[in-house]
Design an enzyme around this catalytic site. Sequence first.
Site, PDB file in Angstrom:
ATOM      1  N   ALA A  43      27.140 -26.470  -8.227  1.00 55.99           N
ATOM      2  CA  ALA A  43      27.474 -25.047  -8.145  1.00 55.99           C
ATOM      3  C   ALA A  43      26.269 -24.212  -8.543  1.00 55.99           C
ATOM      4  CB  ALA A  43      28.661 -24.708  -9.045  1.00 55.99           C
ATOM      5  N   GLU A 127      20.659 -32.139 -26.209  1.00 51.28           N
ATOM      6  CA  GLU A 127      19.267 -32.526 -26.488  1.00 51.28           C
ATOM      7  C   GLU A 127      18.255 -31.624 -25.797  1.00 51.28           C
ATOM      8  OE1 GLU A 127      16.327 -33.953 -28.137  1.00 51.28           O
ATOM      9  OE2 GLU A 127      17.829 -35.543 -28.326  1.00 51.28           O
ATOM     10  N   GLY A 184       3.880 -18.055 -14.935  1.00 51.79           N
ATOM     11  CA  GLY A 184       5.275 -18.477 -15.033  1.00 51.79           C
ATOM     12  C   GLY A 184       5.668 -19.016 -16.390  1.00 51.79           C
ATOM     13  N   GLU A 187       8.618 -14.750 -19.202  1.00 48.92           N
ATOM     14  CA  GLU A 187       9.493 -13.960 -18.340  1.00 48.92           C
ATOM     15  C   GLU A 187       8.937 -12.539 -18.187  1.00 48.92           C
ATOM     16  OE1 GLU A 187      12.082 -15.235 -16.835  1.00 48.92           O
ATOM     17  OE2 GLU A 187      12.078 -17.170 -17.871  1.00 48.92           O
ATOM     18  N   ASP A 198      13.772 -17.039 -29.191  1.00 52.65           N
ATOM     19  CA  ASP A 198      13.953 -18.357 -28.585  1.00 52.65           C
ATOM     20  C   ASP A 198      13.701 -19.463 -29.612  1.00 52.65           C
ATOM     21  OD1 ASP A 198      13.958 -20.194 -26.041  1.00 52.65           O
ATOM     22  OD2 ASP A 198      12.096 -20.682 -27.069  1.00 52.65           O
ATOM     23  N   LYS A 202      16.331 -22.472 -31.385  1.00 57.65           N
ATOM     24  CA  LYS A 202      16.034 -23.908 -31.475  1.00 57.65           C
ATOM     25  C   LYS A 202      15.986 -24.369 -32.928  1.00 57.65           C
ATOM     26  CE  LYS A 202      13.341 -23.543 -27.213  1.00 57.65           C
ATOM     27  NZ  LYS A 202      11.982 -23.439 -26.647  1.00 57.65           N
TER      28      LYS A 202
END
Length: 433
Positions: A43, A127, A184, A187, A198, A202
Amino acid sequence: MKDVNVGICGLGTVGGGTFNVLNRNASQIAGRAGCNIRISRVASRTERTDFDLGDIPFTTDIFDVVNDPDVDIVIELIGGYETAKELVMAAIKNGKHVVTANKALIAVHGNEIFEAAEAKGVIVAFEAGVAGGIPVIKAMREGLAANRIDWIAGIINGTGNFILTEMRAGREFGDVLKEAQQLGYAEADPTFDVEGIDAAHKLTILASTGFGVPLQFERAYTEGISKITPYDIAHAEMLGYRIKHLGIARRRGNGIELRVHPTLVPQGHLIAQVDGVLNAVLVDGDAVGQTLYYGPGAGDEATASAVIADVVDVARAVATDSSHRVPYLGFSQGALEDLPVLPMEDIQSAYYLRIQAEDHPGVLAKVASILSEHGINIESIVQKESELEDGKIPVIILTHTVQERQVNRAIEDIEALADIVGQVVRIRAENFS
């Protein structure tokens, strides 16, 4: 050999990599899993006519996957918070196991998700949410199960590490950020990467897995790298350090430290040598000592490697109808310790301080006196006459280890001096000994 059916939700970078690796290495993966892992449905919320799925059913409604009775394992790779949470909770309700690479989802909603999964008797594996292809969660949860983990520290955002690496050549933050976006690595809106959000997601997961505490993302201290200058990087190097954007979790007697910020690391330490977009995580256990986990922290097939490792673990349990499963965070839910996250004022560190001062007699003595009054010992001072400009000169001070609250108060007093211009720049330092 039994078939275990997986449904992939999301066909972006990681979803595409997962699809490709599952197909390319199907026989090898089956040999390790003891069953055939079969992609039974895919999907994506957008049409993907550019992707050859063969005869595998495709839908733009991701909930078709969780409602498909033939799907045993749902692989959630859509990212984000709310829709991903809704999808995962629906999968759990339908009795399906879940594999996700979504660190934000686990860091923010993981406690609720694990409680629901335990009640339903299904597995949620994550993970790939931390450090891309590096199997650090599995290493702590299984390989270091005998250890009391005392601290964890890591470069866990490749974008920030790339920027700081490139700035060592004297380049400005903004210029390197633009390059990272063009390549890349970052963002269009780089806030999560450069401001540490971010990495805090983590680190929250690493701390819970290492220490056996509930996920507490909202209490993590987060500081980004956007204020770091080439000047600071160069002077840190001169003092024998590299500046790295680290996530640090440390167990203390009355709680845990949970913090993300720029950090001075001794140049000779292994983690100081990790450059570019690579990640590295240090784990200190009481039995094994320090171990280092190093490798690509992002990328299509690197992250797919971790996704599929989780799929293999879950598929083994499905194929054998086993009730023996590793707890989600490495500790059974009833064994989690309710240790609070300590306020930043309670942490201890050495400090790099950059002070912009008027070039007047006695200014340095006043600064040293204030530091002494607050119980702060100086390791080194750098002041170069060649850097005198418009009657102002930068002073660099490196302190011994001290409590943060002492430094906060000393900085307030230093900034109040008439001879001090602007704010004091503060960067914490760690030696990980």
